[in-house]
Motif scaffolding. Structure first.
Motif, PDB file in Angstrom:
ATOM      1  N   ARG A  32    -110.187 -99.220  56.811  1.00  0.00           N
ATOM      2  CA  ARG A  32    -110.223 -98.217  57.890  1.00  0.00           C
ATOM      3  C   ARG A  32    -108.830 -97.617  58.090  1.00  0.00           C
ATOM      4  NH1 ARG A  32    -114.052 -96.613  61.833  1.00  0.00           N
ATOM      5  NH2 ARG A  32    -113.198 -94.642  62.605  1.00  0.00           N
ATOM      6  N   ASP A  33    -107.807 -98.447  57.983  1.00  0.00           N
ATOM      7  CA  ASP A  33    -106.430 -97.966  58.133  1.00  0.00           C
ATOM      8  C   ASP A  33    -106.072 -96.978  57.029  1.00  0.00           C
ATOM      9  OD1 ASP A  33    -103.751 -97.810  59.052  1.00  0.00           O
ATOM     10  OD2 ASP A  33    -103.139 -99.410  57.693  1.00  0.00           O
ATOM     11  N   HIS A  34    -106.691 -97.121  55.854  1.00  0.00           N
ATOM     12  CA  HIS A  34    -106.363 -96.274  54.718  1.00  0.00           C
ATOM     13  C   HIS A  34    -107.381 -95.168  54.477  1.00  0.00           C
ATOM     14  CE1 HIS A  34    -103.587 -99.602  53.994  1.00  0.00           C
ATOM     15  NE2 HIS A  34    -102.916 -98.774  53.219  1.00  0.00           N
ATOM     16  N   CYS A  35    -108.182 -94.864  55.478  1.00  0.00           N
ATOM     17  CA  CYS A  35    -109.078 -93.712  55.374  1.00  0.00           C
ATOM     18  C   CYS A  35    -108.234 -92.452  55.196  1.00  0.00           C
ATOM     19  CB  CYS A  35    -109.930 -93.589  56.634  1.00  0.00           C
ATOM     20  SG  CYS A  35    -111.014 -92.133  56.634  1.00  0.00           S
ATOM     21  N   ARG A  36    -108.629 -91.612  54.248  1.00  0.00           N
ATOM     22  CA  ARG A  36    -107.859 -90.408  53.935  1.00  0.00           C
ATOM     23  C   ARG A  36    -108.517 -89.132  54.434  1.00  0.00           C
ATOM     24  NH1 ARG A  36    -103.986 -93.679  53.758  1.00  0.00           N
ATOM     25  NH2 ARG A  36    -102.505 -93.560  52.049  1.00  0.00           N
ATOM     26  N   THR A  39    -108.950 -86.584  59.891  1.00  0.00           N
ATOM     27  CA  THR A  39    -108.786 -87.171  61.226  1.00  0.00           C
ATOM     28  C   THR A  39    -107.822 -88.351  61.183  1.00  0.00           C
ATOM     29  OG1 THR A  39    -111.037 -86.534  61.844  1.00  0.00           O
ATOM     30  CG2 THR A  39    -109.995 -88.263  63.163  1.00  0.00           C
ATOM     31  N   CYS A  40    -107.817 -89.064  60.077  1.00  0.00           N
ATOM     32  CA  CYS A  40    -107.032 -90.290  59.968  1.00  0.00           C
ATOM     33  C   CYS A  40    -105.709 -90.123  59.221  1.00  0.00           C
ATOM     34  CB  CYS A  40    -107.849 -91.377  59.267  1.00  0.00           C
ATOM     35  SG  CYS A  40    -109.379 -91.817  60.118  1.00  0.00           S
ATOM     36  N   PHE A  46     -98.228 -86.692  54.037  1.00  0.00           N
ATOM     37  CA  PHE A  46     -98.400 -88.040  53.493  1.00  0.00           C
ATOM     38  C   PHE A  46     -98.191 -89.115  54.568  1.00  0.00           C
ATOM     39  CE2 PHE A  46     -96.615 -85.294  50.165  1.00  0.00           C
ATOM     40  CZ  PHE A  46     -97.675 -85.281  49.271  1.00  0.00           C
ATOM     41  N   GLN A  47     -98.612 -88.808  55.792  1.00  0.00           N
ATOM     42  CA  GLN A  47     -98.455 -89.748  56.901  1.00  0.00           C
ATOM     43  C   GLN A  47     -99.793 -89.961  57.604  1.00  0.00           C
ATOM     44  OE1 GLN A  47     -95.282 -87.548  58.962  1.00  0.00           O
ATOM     45  NE2 GLN A  47     -93.931 -89.297  58.608  1.00  0.00           N
ATOM     46  N   ARG A  48     -99.925 -91.141  58.193  1.00  0.00           N
ATOM     47  CA  ARG A  48    -101.130 -91.428  58.963  1.00  0.00           C
ATOM     48  C   ARG A  48    -101.173 -90.565  60.224  1.00  0.00           C
ATOM     49  NH1 ARG A  48     -99.815 -96.209  56.409  1.00  0.00           N
ATOM     50  NH2 ARG A  48    -101.570 -97.459  55.635  1.00  0.00           N
ATOM     51  N   ALA A  49    -102.380 -90.224  60.632  1.00  0.00           N
ATOM     52  CA  ALA A  49    -102.561 -89.388  61.823  1.00  0.00           C
ATOM     53  C   ALA A  49    -102.807 -90.217  63.074  1.00  0.00           C
ATOM     54  CB  ALA A  49    -103.729 -88.415  61.613  1.00  0.00           C
ATOM     55  N   LEU A  50    -103.230 -91.465  62.902  1.00  0.00           N
ATOM     56  CA  LEU A  50    -103.571 -92.312  64.049  1.00  0.00           C
ATOM     57  C   LEU A  50    -102.524 -93.399  64.239  1.00  0.00           C
ATOM     58  CD1 LEU A  50    -107.412 -92.882  63.516  1.00  0.00           C
ATOM     59  CD2 LEU A  50    -106.309 -91.193  65.003  1.00  0.00           C
ATOM     60  N   HIS A  51    -102.211 -93.675  65.497  1.00  0.00           N
ATOM     61  CA  HIS A  51    -101.377 -94.830  65.813  1.00  0.00           C
ATOM     62  C   HIS A  51    -102.164 -96.092  65.488  1.00  0.00           C
ATOM     63  CE1 HIS A  51     -99.127 -97.806  68.132  1.00  0.00           C
ATOM     64  NE2 HIS A  51     -98.137 -96.924  68.221  1.00  0.00           N
TER      65      HIS A  51
END
Length: 370
Positions: A32-36, A39-40, A46-51
């Motif tokens: 789930r953390d690596h969903c591309r 939204t995520c 190249f950065q995550r969108a969610l804290h």
């Protein structure tokens, strides 16, 4: 290309079997953390969108093997897709190995004909030339850039292309003469035993660049190099108790001059969690006075440093040559030790440091490492 052969749920994880016989078990929290999805993940930065705190603690509701890889539907109805190429990177042993540097150990003049020598124009103006220099640094810890103009300005162009000039108490670009401008033996004509620079900094410079732009009315001043990794591994083979001591005991180093007092303590030999060599911080001159917990610890300190030093000071393990105007020498300060013989006459060196992060950034951008 890594193709997926089969997928199954194991507990809360997903087991992915590849056709090359590799198997990865990926926990649902990792997936789930690596969903591309947009939204995520910000694909443009190249950065995550969610804290991290906003990533839902969800479970896999179902999955499907698709042409490009795997699609997962979560119990909160979110959909994630993962390409087989993306997932294959995270086979643990493959992932760890891909990030390890693979230095080629050497001793003495056996390396003399292997070190890259590249014309400055080729280095500055071609990917091929840049790759050759950085590959030599990765392999042997040293490279030469030739036909550089004998000035600070010309040398700086090469330094910038190596990752950028690192500013320290010595400045950005600096000159080394015998005028004793600094409280350092380097600013004399005395011989220097091989050593690493900046053992008194919290992070030593990654690269050291030296260019002898003048030597008139005198002789001597030959450069001496030794492979710090080679010496450390010889110590590990022949004096394992000393190797262990130098990987765990913090040796304190310091630098003092008017307006500056640097001090740092760290093991002389630094290894990663797998025991692979990461850095050598060896400098017999910069050692500060220390107190010891016991007589045994004190004697271990002197015995281990002397035993290591014998490998570095053995002429058979050293490469010696004369730096001449026009040739810029680039060294990996985390690995190579350098020194010089005594000299006479008017000798002027210029150079700079480059941080490890910056030069590895250049090597990585050239596709030489991951």
């Amino acid at each position: 290309m890594d193709k997926i052969k089969a997928v199954k749920i194991v507990g809360r994880a997903l087991q992915v079997d590849f056709k090359n016989d590799k198997t990865i078990v990926l926990e649902d929290c990792w997936l789930r953390d690596h969903c591309r999805c947009s939204t995520c993940y910000h694909a443009d930065t190249f950065q995550r969108a969610l804290h991290l705190l906003n990533i839902p603690d969800t479970k896999i509701k179902k999955f499907e093997l698709i042409k490009s890889g795997i699609a997962i539907e979560w119990d909160d109805k979110h959909i994630s897709t993962y390409s087989s190429e993306f997932l294959a990177q995270f086979h643990y042993k493959t992932w760890v190995n891909s990030r390890k540097l693979k230095p080629i150990l050497w001793r003495g003049d056996e390396v003399a004909d292997k070190i890259t020598r590249v014309h400055v124009d080729k280095f500055l103006n071609s990917v091929e030339g840049a790759k050759a220099v950085f590959q030599s640094l990765l392999d042997y810890g040293v490279a030469f850039i030739e036909q550089v103009g004998t000035s600070m300005e010309a040398t700086e162009k090469a330094c910038q292309a190596l990752g950028g000039v690192q500013h320290t108490l010595f400045g950005g670009m600096w000159q080394v003469t015998t005028k004793q401008e600094r409280a350092d033996t380097a600013y004399t004509n005395l011989p220097l035993a091989v050593h690493n620079d900046n053992t008194y900094f919290t992070e030593a410079a990654g690269l050291q660049i030296l260019h002898c732009i003048k030597h008139t009315n005198g002789t001597g001043g030959e450069t001496i190099l030794a492979d710090g990794f080679y010496g450390a591994l010889r110590l590990k083979e022949e004096h394992p108790e000393d190797f262990k001591f130098l990987t765990t005991f913090d040796v304190e180093a310091e630098y003092l001059e008017d307006g500056h007092h640097h001090r740092y303590s760290a093991p002389v030999i630094q290894v990663d969690k797998d025991g692979d060599l990461k850095q050598i911080r060896f400098n017999v001159y910069d050692r500060s006075a220390m107190a010891f917990e016991s007589g045994e610890e004190c004697r271990s300190y002197y015995r281990s440093l002397r035993n290591l030093s014998r490998y570095y000071e053995n002429p058979d393990n050293q490469l010696q040559f004369k730096l001449t105007p026009g040739t810029v020498m680039v060294m990996d300060n985390f690995r190579l030790l350098h020194g010089r013989t005594a000299f006479t006459g008017n000798r002027v060196l210029c150079g700079s440091y480059v941080s490890r992060s910056d030069w590895l950034d250049r090597a990585r951008s050239l596709g030489l490492i991951q």
